[in-house]
Design a protein around this motif. Structure first.
Motif, PDB file in Angstrom:
ATOM      1  N   PRO A   1       0.777  -1.088  -0.147  1.00 21.73           N
ATOM      2  CA  PRO A   1       0.018  -0.047  -0.219  1.00 21.73           C
ATOM      3  C   PRO A   1       0.842   1.373  -0.023  1.00 21.73           C
ATOM      4  CG  PRO A   1       0.074  -0.749   2.208  1.00 21.73           C
ATOM      5  CD  PRO A   1       0.927  -1.959   1.449  1.00 21.73           C
ATOM      6  N   HIS A   2       0.109   2.457  -0.615  1.00 23.21           N
ATOM      7  CA  HIS A   2       0.695   3.240  -0.593  1.00 23.21           C
ATOM      8  C   HIS A   2       0.321   4.507   0.395  1.00 23.21           C
ATOM      9  CE1 HIS A   2       2.698   2.229  -4.412  1.00 23.21           C
ATOM     10  NE2 HIS A   2       1.589   2.146  -5.049  1.00 23.21           N
ATOM     11  N   THR A   3       1.294   5.424   0.690  1.00 23.07           N
ATOM     12  CA  THR A   3       0.628   6.536   1.732  1.00 23.07           C
ATOM     13  C   THR A   3       0.267   7.712   1.185  1.00 23.07           C
ATOM     14  OG1 THR A   3       2.043   5.426   3.514  1.00 23.07           O
ATOM     15  CG2 THR A   3       1.088   7.789   4.132  1.00 23.07           C
ATOM     16  N   ILE A   4      -0.978   8.120   1.118  1.00 17.88           N
ATOM     17  CA  ILE A   4      -1.772   9.267  -0.042  1.00 17.88           C
ATOM     18  C   ILE A   4      -2.140  10.311   1.118  1.00 17.88           C
ATOM     19  CG2 ILE A   4      -3.096   9.634  -1.726  1.00 17.88           C
ATOM     20  CD1 ILE A   4      -1.148   7.677  -2.461  1.00 17.88           C
ATOM     21  N   LEU A   5      -1.754  11.658   0.675  1.00 20.62           N
ATOM     22  CA  LEU A   5      -2.343  12.707   1.473  1.00 20.62           C
ATOM     23  C   LEU A   5      -3.412  13.130   0.406  1.00 20.62           C
ATOM     24  CD1 LEU A   5      -2.612  14.832   3.552  1.00 20.62           C
ATOM     25  CD2 LEU A   5      -0.828  16.082   2.201  1.00 20.62           C
ATOM     26  N   ASP A   6      -4.641  13.181   1.106  1.00 17.75           N
ATOM     27  CA  ASP A   6      -5.832  13.836   0.344  1.00 17.75           C
ATOM     28  C   ASP A   6      -5.769  15.223   0.766  1.00 17.75           C
ATOM     29  OD1 ASP A   6      -8.355  14.421  -0.795  1.00 17.75           O
ATOM     30  OD2 ASP A   6      -9.296  12.816  -0.134  1.00 17.75           O
ATOM     31  N   LEU A   7      -5.332  16.278   0.021  1.00 23.03           N
ATOM     32  CA  LEU A   7      -5.266  17.582   0.483  1.00 23.03           C
ATOM     33  C   LEU A   7      -6.493  18.261   0.205  1.00 23.03           C
ATOM     34  CD1 LEU A   7      -2.848  19.800   1.202  1.00 23.03           C
ATOM     35  CD2 LEU A   7      -2.745  20.248  -1.220  1.00 23.03           C
ATOM     36  N   GLY A   8      -7.139  18.781   0.961  1.00 21.13           N
ATOM     37  CA  GLY A   8      -8.495  19.188   0.980  1.00 21.13           C
ATOM     38  C   GLY A   8      -9.412  18.214   0.560  1.00 21.13           C
ATOM     39  N   CYS A   9      -9.617  17.151   1.581  1.00 26.59           N
ATOM     40  CA  CYS A   9     -10.399  16.187   1.435  1.00 26.59           C
ATOM     41  C   CYS A   9     -11.749  16.232   1.397  1.00 26.59           C
ATOM     42  CB  CYS A   9      -9.876  15.053   2.664  1.00 26.59           C
ATOM     43  SG  CYS A   9     -10.280  15.531   4.167  1.00 26.59           S
ATOM     44  N   GLY A  10     -12.291  17.446   1.900  1.00 22.78           N
ATOM     45  CA  GLY A  10     -14.009  17.465   2.045  1.00 22.78           C
ATOM     46  C   GLY A  10     -14.410  16.745   3.123  1.00 22.78           C
ATOM     47  N   PRO A  11     -15.533  16.248   2.814  1.00 26.75           N
ATOM     48  CA  PRO A  11     -16.362  15.235   3.649  1.00 26.75           C
ATOM     49  C   PRO A  11     -15.581  13.708   3.746  1.00 26.75           C
ATOM     50  CG  PRO A  11     -17.753  16.631   2.259  1.00 26.75           C
ATOM     51  CD  PRO A  11     -16.461  16.821   1.939  1.00 26.75           C
ATOM     52  N   GLY A  12     -14.669  13.559   2.637  1.00 25.88           N
ATOM     53  CA  GLY A  12     -14.096  12.118   2.990  1.00 25.88           C
ATOM     54  C   GLY A  12     -14.288  11.344   1.832  1.00 25.88           C
ATOM     55  N   ARG A  13     -14.788  11.813   0.523  1.00 30.44           N
ATOM     56  CA  ARG A  13     -15.393  10.812  -0.526  1.00 30.44           C
ATOM     57  C   ARG A  13     -14.119   9.982  -0.831  1.00 30.44           C
ATOM     58  NH1 ARG A  13     -16.447  14.143  -5.243  1.00 30.44           N
ATOM     59  NH2 ARG A  13     -14.049  14.143  -5.422  1.00 30.44           N
ATOM     60  N   ASP A  14     -13.094  10.671  -1.379  1.00 32.03           N
ATOM     61  CA  ASP A  14     -11.985  10.054  -1.815  1.00 32.03           C
ATOM     62  C   ASP A  14     -10.992   9.467  -1.074  1.00 32.03           C
ATOM     63  OD1 ASP A  14     -12.782  11.222  -4.371  1.00 32.03           O
ATOM     64  OD2 ASP A  14     -11.684  12.974  -3.787  1.00 32.03           O
ATOM     65  N   LEU A  15     -11.175   9.836   0.183  1.00 32.06           N
ATOM     66  CA  LEU A  15     -10.386   8.940   1.534  1.00 32.06           C
ATOM     67  C   LEU A  15     -11.035   7.551   1.481  1.00 32.06           C
ATOM     68  CD1 LEU A  15     -10.350  11.377   4.624  1.00 32.06           C
ATOM     69  CD2 LEU A  15      -8.320  10.916   3.111  1.00 32.06           C
ATOM     70  N   VAL A  16     -12.356   7.336   1.346  1.00 36.47           N
ATOM     71  CA  VAL A  16     -12.930   5.990   1.344  1.00 36.47           C
ATOM     72  C   VAL A  16     -12.522   5.450  -0.169  1.00 36.47           C
ATOM     73  CG1 VAL A  16     -15.209   4.969   1.084  1.00 36.47           C
ATOM     74  CG2 VAL A  16     -15.022   6.974   2.541  1.00 36.47           C
ATOM     75  N   ALA A  17     -12.460   5.993  -1.071  1.00 32.60           N
ATOM     76  CA  ALA A  17     -12.063   5.406  -2.377  1.00 32.60           C
ATOM     77  C   ALA A  17     -10.481   4.835  -2.082  1.00 32.60           C
ATOM     78  CB  ALA A  17     -12.234   6.151  -3.542  1.00 32.60           C
ATOM     79  N   LEU A  18      -9.792   5.499  -1.856  1.00 31.79           N
ATOM     80  CA  LEU A  18      -8.361   5.168  -1.710  1.00 31.79           C
ATOM     81  C   LEU A  18      -8.046   4.113  -0.563  1.00 31.79           C
ATOM     82  CD1 LEU A  18      -6.707   8.850  -1.526  1.00 31.79           C
ATOM     83  CD2 LEU A  18      -6.199   7.016  -3.014  1.00 31.79           C
ATOM     84  N   THR A  19      -8.932   4.157   0.573  1.00 34.67           N
ATOM     85  CA  THR A  19      -8.975   3.018   1.503  1.00 34.67           C
ATOM     86  C   THR A  19      -9.371   1.725   0.563  1.00 34.67           C
ATOM     87  OG1 THR A  19      -8.977   4.530   3.227  1.00 34.67           O
ATOM     88  CG2 THR A  19      -9.441   2.304   3.927  1.00 34.67           C
ATOM     89  N   GLN A  20     -10.318   1.892  -0.015  1.00 29.65           N
ATOM     90  CA  GLN A  20     -11.056   0.696  -0.675  1.00 29.65           C
ATOM     91  C   GLN A  20      -9.986  -0.010  -1.550  1.00 29.65           C
ATOM     92  OE1 GLN A  20     -14.502   2.439  -2.153  1.00 29.65           O
ATOM     93  NE2 GLN A  20     -15.948   1.849  -0.232  1.00 29.65           N
ATOM     94  N   ARG A  21      -9.138   0.869  -2.170  1.00 28.25           N
ATOM     95  CA  ARG A  21      -8.206   0.283  -3.063  1.00 28.25           C
ATOM     96  C   ARG A  21      -6.934  -0.176  -2.241  1.00 28.25           C
ATOM     97  NH1 ARG A  21      -7.973   3.693  -8.598  1.00 28.25           N
ATOM     98  NH2 ARG A  21     -10.471   4.348  -8.730  1.00 28.25           N
ATOM     99  N   GLY A  22      -6.876  -0.238  -0.968  1.00 31.85           N
ATOM    100  CA  GLY A  22      -5.924  -0.857  -0.336  1.00 31.85           C
ATOM    101  C   GLY A  22      -4.866   0.105   0.396  1.00 31.85           C
ATOM    102  N   HIS A  23      -5.044   1.234   0.098  1.00 35.63           N
ATOM    103  CA  HIS A  23      -3.792   2.269   0.352  1.00 35.63           C
ATOM    104  C   HIS A  23      -4.342   2.942   1.904  1.00 35.63           C
ATOM    105  CE1 HIS A  23      -2.288   1.839  -3.393  1.00 35.63           C
ATOM    106  NE2 HIS A  23      -3.514   2.073  -3.999  1.00 35.63           N
ATOM    107  N   ILE A  24      -3.218   3.664   2.223  1.00 36.09           N
ATOM    108  CA  ILE A  24      -3.213   4.376   3.763  1.00 36.09           C
ATOM    109  C   ILE A  24      -3.557   5.607   3.370  1.00 36.09           C
ATOM    110  CG2 ILE A  24      -2.179   4.964   5.893  1.00 36.09           C
ATOM    111  CD1 ILE A  24      -0.206   2.337   5.232  1.00 36.09           C
ATOM    112  N   ALA A  25      -4.858   6.309   3.560  1.00 36.11           N
ATOM    113  CA  ALA A  25      -5.057   7.478   3.077  1.00 36.11           C
ATOM    114  C   ALA A  25      -5.108   8.446   4.554  1.00 36.11           C
ATOM    115  CB  ALA A  25      -6.524   7.448   2.551  1.00 36.11           C
ATOM    116  N   VAL A  26      -4.494   9.612   4.317  1.00 36.10           N
ATOM    117  CA  VAL A  26      -4.437  10.898   5.296  1.00 36.10           C
ATOM    118  C   VAL A  26      -5.283  11.978   4.701  1.00 36.10           C
ATOM    119  CG1 VAL A  26      -3.254  12.186   6.806  1.00 36.10           C
ATOM    120  CG2 VAL A  26      -2.469   9.827   6.295  1.00 36.10           C
TER     121      VAL A  26
END
Length: 206
Positions: free
Chosen positions: A49-74
């Protein structure tokens, strides 16, 4: 532009989102940005897994998508209501930080996903912030950005501050900050250029 001006820009823009947090979530939660996520992940080197910064993540939609793909999302978000929503929706770590006052670890992230966020930065601070993002990426880490494009207009629009870069200007800012371009494209895909208001680009920490 002085510090007081920058503080006011950040405060008023964030308040715009605070006041519309629930409506923003309902209006964007089903947006398909899989093309953008795919493009970021395509260029990150090494095994997941990659460690990804979601910059300006808003309510979290893309954090969920990144996590579902197996990555570590912050997540990182300036609007306090969005921070709360993102933590609830994603169960990810979410940092409450203003883009103009970042406090990021050095060489920590494999990638940064900046989807419809960096255009809010005034050009007066954009070079510094891009250098900070460069520094928080691991060597050869990858930055994805997507911004509404224009002819480099800068100012207020519907209660939010924005800068509408053209391709040449955006390339200049990123190159000066130490990034090398990997690719760029316009969205939504499959439409004539005049109907593609979004400029997406992918960059590597050189």
């Amino acid at each position: 532009m002085n510090k007081s001006d920058l503080k006011q820009i950040a405060s008023d823009t964030l308040q715009h989102y605070e006041n519309r947090a629930d409506a923003f979530w309902e209006g964007t939660r089903n947006h398909d940005v899989s093309q953008n996520l795919d493009m970021l992940l395509r260029y990150i080197e090494g095994g997941a897994p990659h460690t990804i910064l979601d910059l300006g993540c808003g309510p979290g939609r893309d954090l969920v998508a990144l996590t579902q793909r197996g990555h570590i999302a912050v997540g990182l978000e300036g609007a306090e209501r969005f921070v709360e929503m993102a933590r609830t929706h994603s169960n990810c770590e979410v940092w409450h930080q203003d883009f103009c006052n970042l406090d990021l670890p050095d060489a920590y992230f494999d990638g940064i996903f900046a989807n419809a966020t960096l255009f809010h930065l005034p050009t007066a601070v954009l070079p510094r912030v891009l250098r900070e993002l460069h520094a928080t990426l691991k060597p050869r880490g990858v930055l994805f950005s997507s911004n509404p494009r224009g002819s480099n207009e800068e100012g207020w629009s519907n209660g939010r501050y924005g800068v509408y870069h053209d391709l040449a200007a955006w390339q200049g800012y990123l190159s000066a900050a130490g990034f090398e371009e990997l690719t760029h494209y316009y969205r939504p895909e499959g439409l004539p250029r005049e109907q593609q208001p979004w400029l997406a680009s992918v960059w590597r920490r050189a």
